[in-house]
Write a protein that holds these residues in place. Sequence first.
Motif, short mmCIF file in Angstrom:
data_model
loop_
_atom_site.label_atom_id
_atom_site.label_comp_id
_atom_site.label_asym_id
_atom_site.label_seq_id
_atom_site.Cartn_x
_atom_site.Cartn_y
_atom_site.Cartn_z
N HIS A 195 69.04 2.54 -53.06
CA HIS A 195 68.40 3.76 -53.57
C HIS A 195 67.33 4.29 -52.61
O HIS A 195 66.33 4.87 -53.05
CB HIS A 195 67.79 3.52 -54.96
N GLU A 196 67.55 4.09 -51.32
CA GLU A 196 66.69 4.64 -50.27
C GLU A 196 65.22 4.28 -50.47
O GLU A 196 64.31 5.07 -50.24
CB GLU A 196 66.85 6.17 -50.20
N ALA A 197 65.00 3.01 -50.86
CA ALA A 197 63.62 2.56 -51.11
C ALA A 197 62.77 2.62 -49.85
O ALA A 197 61.55 2.83 -49.92
CB ALA A 197 63.62 1.14 -51.67
N TYR A 198 63.38 2.44 -48.66
CA TYR A 198 62.63 2.50 -47.42
C TYR A 198 62.16 3.92 -47.08
O TYR A 198 61.30 4.10 -46.22
CB TYR A 198 63.48 1.98 -46.26
N LEU A 199 62.75 4.91 -47.73
CA LEU A 199 62.36 6.29 -47.45
C LEU A 199 61.34 6.82 -48.45
O LEU A 199 60.81 7.92 -48.28
CB LEU A 199 63.60 7.21 -47.45
N ALA A 200 61.08 6.05 -49.49
CA ALA A 200 60.12 6.49 -50.50
C ALA A 200 58.70 6.41 -49.96
O ALA A 200 58.36 5.47 -49.23
CB ALA A 200 60.25 5.63 -51.75
N PRO A 201 57.85 7.38 -50.28
CA PRO A 201 56.46 7.30 -49.83
C PRO A 201 55.74 6.13 -50.48
O PRO A 201 56.09 5.69 -51.58
CB PRO A 201 55.87 8.64 -50.28
N VAL A 202 54.75 5.60 -49.79
CA VAL A 202 53.96 4.47 -50.28
C VAL A 202 52.50 4.83 -50.16
O VAL A 202 52.03 5.20 -49.08
CB VAL A 202 54.26 3.19 -49.46
N ASP A 203 51.76 4.75 -51.28
CA ASP A 203 50.34 5.09 -51.19
C ASP A 203 49.45 3.88 -51.03
O ASP A 203 48.29 4.00 -50.65
CB ASP A 203 49.89 5.95 -52.39
N ARG A 204 49.98 2.68 -51.31
CA ARG A 204 49.19 1.47 -51.05
C ARG A 204 50.10 0.25 -51.05
O ARG A 204 51.17 0.25 -51.66
CB ARG A 204 48.05 1.30 -52.06
N VAL A 205 49.65 -0.78 -50.36
CA VAL A 205 50.35 -2.06 -50.30
C VAL A 205 49.42 -3.12 -50.88
O VAL A 205 48.28 -3.27 -50.42
CB VAL A 205 50.75 -2.43 -48.86
N VAL A 206 49.89 -3.82 -51.91
CA VAL A 206 49.04 -4.78 -52.61
C VAL A 206 49.57 -6.20 -52.38
O VAL A 206 50.69 -6.52 -52.80
CB VAL A 206 49.00 -4.48 -54.12
#
Length: 729
Positions: free
Chosen positions: A215-226
């Motif tokens: 589902h194109e998870a690598y193309l989704a924007p990311v606002d933070r990494v926890v």
Amino acid sequence: MNAPFAPAITGEVIEFQLNGSKVVALANETIIQAAQRHGVDIPHLCHKPGMRPDGNCRACMVEITGERVLAPSCCRTPTAGMEVSSNSPRALRAQKMIVELLAADVPEKLYKLDSELEYWKRALGVGRPRFEPRRQPTPDLSHPAMAVHLDACIQCTRCVRACREEQVNDVIGYAFRGAGSEIVFDLGDPMGSSTCVACGECVQACPTGALAPAHEAYLAPVDRVVPSVCPYCGVGCQLDYYVNDNRIVRVEGRDGPANHDRLCVKGRFGSDYVHHPQRLLKPLIRKPDVPKSADFVMDPADPWAVFREATWQEALDVAGGTLKRLREVHGSHALAGFGSAKGSNEEAYLFQKLVRTGFGSNNVDHCTRLCHASSVAALLEGIGSGAVSNPVMDVLQAEVVLLIGANPVVNHPVAATWIKNAAKRGTKLILVEPRRSELARHATYFLQLKPDSDVALLNAMLHTIIEEGLVAQSFVANRTHGYEELKNNVAGYSPEAMAAVCGIPASTIRAVARLYASSRGSMILWGMGISQHIHGTDNARCLIALSLITGQVGRPGTGLHPLRGQNNVQGASDVGLIPMMYPDYQRVDNVDVEKGFEALWGKTLDPKPGLTVVEIMDAVYAGQIRGMYIMGENPAMSDPDVKHAREALAKLDMLVVQDIFLTETGYLADVILPASAFPEKTGTFTNTDRAVQLGRQALQLPGDARQDLWIIVEMPKRLGRHWRYTHPR
């Protein structure tokens, strides 16, 4: 990174020149590793820390003075005085050409926003390639968790090494020759119908997104990494949650002490439950016209058929007020609580404190009773500590590993990868199981014993070690007692006498016993196939005796390790979520200990050990226990006798269930309190290695759900105990 293929670092150092500057390399360190340590970034695509060097992409070529050809820095180790240049015109020209050639064979469409190939294109100033692209393969979207876009594959083989050498699953291969070479799954099967176990290690290894989350998870924007910890089994893998708009976009492994970046299918792809539409979002109170019955058909999507919504104030008042009334009318032993091995140490500590100070009894337990309670009892008796003596990772330092009563490939997949790595490096694996598991193909000895004959087999091994003079005499004399009693006990258990009992030839029993006793380092790991017996404690006692009479404990690569089941079953026991022990395994019937906790908690405590999970259910059925508070447990499904458990729970005057979904136990509740899922809370968790790790909150709570800690602190206020709650920052 302490991975199986990382170089063995010693104290020796080598001085050489890199781009005109003097630098130092550690022994067995490659040029690229030394360069990275000194802040010099050499282009690379097939190289990945922790993996065996492959040298196939040739993007990391460097020029070495006096040598005719360029050298791959990922495979070459420096020598004293060597002059290396990664930025000479010749080296840069080669690096750019390689990156351009690779870029020509991949589409302009990105499958991964942080593609390493795109990064090196930008870093080296490579524009649109001048070369014709190859014929592109079609996408493979047959797998539910991963997408395969081999048009973006640069054949770096990182996925092959991840699958075959790190995870040792042997699914991904490199097939054909020349321009027809390609990555394949099994015999060229679609990924979704291959033997892939969906660990996703190949996805994390792939530099371009040719293998990616679905589902194109690598193309989704990311606002933070926890950074956090996996909520599933006891291995305690560290991971990163990639979050956008209060949703987990994807999960990747971190370099934690138990996993070193590795994850299994659950840790990597099993976080979508947090966003499930059937999450409990409001407190619920049972409708007065809906009676409880052990015979029910549950629809978790329709709780309103049985419950009505309530405010938190009303739900807590009804739950806590009724429990208080039951305590006053029927006495403190009429109440009991089940905590959770999935919750944090802090939640477990407060829950057992609530039961002991609020309910007034020690009737508190959790699923350890259905797990390793027998192992803990034997370990406390045999070595004085109810936990492991060394981490799983020690299998990499062992010469022999005895694995009995466990199937870690299924239950502790990342731990299984370390065992497979050890076996590939020469460690001799002794697998003892009634059923043939996947690890059997890696075993030096596979002992397929008859079910329930563990004690016979282990006593025969003890007999052999004693009879053949393989006992570590000085260790036994200086560090143990009771050896003569053990010797007399196993005298009649010769391998020849026990062969028919356990179904293993006497010669094999003797060979395995000799191998275990005489190795430089032997380690024992066991699971619930050992502990969940009526004689589970005896099984564990035999394993402890094996370790002690051979001195195979107390050194790296030796020891005893019961593989713990859930993510915090060890921690929950450590902090006292068991009926006979206060925190740190201090007996509740020890007067001095009792006085100490009374002073700490400001409350007179019950000196009598409480009832266990199974005993509590019997007492509920008998009408002796009238009210229960259950947090994150589901005995209506997990109890050994489900019919009996459901009939018992249906008899309770007040059942309070704190959970994130409507479970079978929740269906029999009077009050349901919507709680926090793992990624929605901050707390510490103790893994099977007994490492205490911090799980961090990555998401805000949905609806009107509340933090488990907040709920546990609110409940005692209705029972006459007033605690304060401060939200963890």
